[in-house]
Design a protein around this motif. Sequence first.
Motif, short mmCIF file in Angstrom:
data_model
loop_
_atom_site.label_atom_id
_atom_site.label_comp_id
_atom_site.label_asym_id
_atom_site.label_seq_id
_atom_site.Cartn_x
_atom_site.Cartn_y
_atom_site.Cartn_z
N ILE A 1 0.84 -1.20 0.00
CA ILE A 1 0.00 0.00 0.00
C ILE A 1 0.88 1.25 0.00
N LEU A 2 0.51 2.20 -0.82
CA LEU A 2 1.16 3.52 -0.86
C LEU A 2 0.29 4.45 -0.01
N LEU A 3 0.67 4.63 1.24
CA LEU A 3 -0.14 5.44 2.15
C LEU A 3 0.13 6.92 1.87
N ARG A 4 -0.83 7.57 1.24
CA ARG A 4 -0.64 8.96 0.77
C ARG A 4 -1.55 9.98 1.45
N HIS A 5 -2.55 9.50 2.23
CA HIS A 5 -3.54 10.41 2.80
C HIS A 5 -3.82 10.05 4.25
N LEU A 6 -4.00 11.09 5.08
CA LEU A 6 -4.42 10.94 6.47
C LEU A 6 -5.68 11.78 6.65
N PHE A 7 -6.78 11.14 6.98
CA PHE A 7 -8.06 11.83 7.17
C PHE A 7 -8.35 11.91 8.67
N ILE A 8 -8.54 13.11 9.15
CA ILE A 8 -8.79 13.34 10.57
C ILE A 8 -10.23 13.82 10.72
N ILE B 1 -11.99 13.90 -2.30
CA ILE B 1 -10.56 13.60 -2.25
C ILE B 1 -10.35 12.26 -2.94
N GLU B 2 -9.51 12.25 -3.97
CA GLU B 2 -9.26 11.03 -4.71
C GLU B 2 -8.11 10.26 -4.08
N VAL B 3 -8.38 9.00 -3.79
CA VAL B 3 -7.39 8.08 -3.23
C VAL B 3 -7.31 6.93 -4.23
N GLY B 4 -6.36 7.05 -5.15
CA GLY B 4 -6.35 6.12 -6.28
C GLY B 4 -7.64 6.31 -7.06
N HIS C 1 -15.79 11.52 -0.02
CA HIS C 1 -16.55 12.76 0.13
C HIS C 1 -16.40 13.24 1.57
N ALA C 2 -16.04 14.50 1.74
CA ALA C 2 -15.94 15.10 3.06
C ALA C 2 -17.32 15.62 3.44
N LEU C 3 -17.87 15.08 4.53
CA LEU C 3 -19.22 15.43 4.99
C LEU C 3 -19.11 16.25 6.27
N PRO C 4 -19.66 17.46 6.29
CA PRO C 4 -19.57 18.24 7.52
C PRO C 4 -20.45 17.61 8.62
N THR C 5 -19.84 17.30 9.75
CA THR C 5 -20.58 16.76 10.90
C THR C 5 -20.11 17.46 12.17
N PRO C 6 -20.31 18.79 12.24
CA PRO C 6 -19.90 19.53 13.43
C PRO C 6 -20.83 19.25 14.61
N GLY C 7 -20.37 19.61 15.78
CA GLY C 7 -21.17 19.46 16.99
C GLY C 7 -20.30 18.93 18.11
N HIS C 8 -19.74 17.76 17.91
CA HIS C 8 -18.79 17.21 18.89
C HIS C 8 -17.58 18.14 18.97
N THR C 9 -17.17 18.65 17.82
CA THR C 9 -16.20 19.75 17.72
C THR C 9 -16.74 20.72 16.67
N CYS D 1 -15.79 21.91 13.74
CA CYS D 1 -15.69 21.66 12.31
C CYS D 1 -15.38 20.19 12.02
N GLY D 2 -16.06 19.29 12.72
CA GLY D 2 -15.87 17.87 12.50
C GLY D 2 -16.25 17.46 11.08
N ILE D 3 -15.55 16.47 10.56
CA ILE D 3 -15.78 15.97 9.20
C ILE D 3 -15.90 14.45 9.26
N SER D 4 -16.89 13.91 8.55
CA SER D 4 -16.97 12.47 8.31
C SER D 4 -16.54 12.25 6.87
N TYR D 5 -16.09 11.05 6.56
CA TYR D 5 -15.60 10.75 5.21
C TYR D 5 -16.37 9.56 4.67
N SER D 6 -16.93 9.71 3.47
CA SER D 6 -17.67 8.59 2.88
C SER D 6 -17.06 8.20 1.54
N VAL D 7 -17.13 6.92 1.28
CA VAL D 7 -16.75 6.31 0.02
C VAL D 7 -17.89 5.32 -0.22
#
Length: 190
Positions: free
Chosen positions: A52-59, A101-104, A109-117, A119-125
Amino acid sequence: MMMNDLILRRFTVGSFPVNGYLVADPVTRIGAFIDPGGFSKEIEVFVKERHILLRHLFITHGHWDHTEGLVEFTGRYQAQSYAGEGEVNAASHSLRGGEIIEVGHLQFHALPTPGHTPCGISYSVPGCVFTGDALFCGTVGGTGSLKEAKRQIDHIRKHVFSLPDETLVFPAHGPMTTVGIEKYTNPFFR
């Protein structure tokens, strides 16, 4: 786990354990690690064995238990990091939600899910959504006020619950679930 369209492996990482997920395109082998709360030899071995070519870190949000391994990941891999605007100063890219964000060949898709913090973000594929502490199996992440709790519930309804019911939900703590199970049985959405 290897689904038809992606390689997926959960790791328990960090000093306050979180579910970190490595997701990679099986064709290009380009991958992303979601919630780098810690690094382990097990991750390194998996990356090497699977080529695996690890190229992205999603927080998903800026709490320390989700970012504790960021320095080690970026020191070992040429990875770009992504987080909600203002969540993580060290992130390479700030997100507002709506970005792709393209990973290969995979498109996250970056989904805004604020509240816990703020500018929280969830990520969907397709088939999966990674919700961090915004949505758990049977509950949601804590907030600092009723206003933030309502904001979190509204954003989950709009952005996560609009995904197909069979979409797998991978939270940062606890077991996985599905969009349908949470939409219809989670007491916070009644």
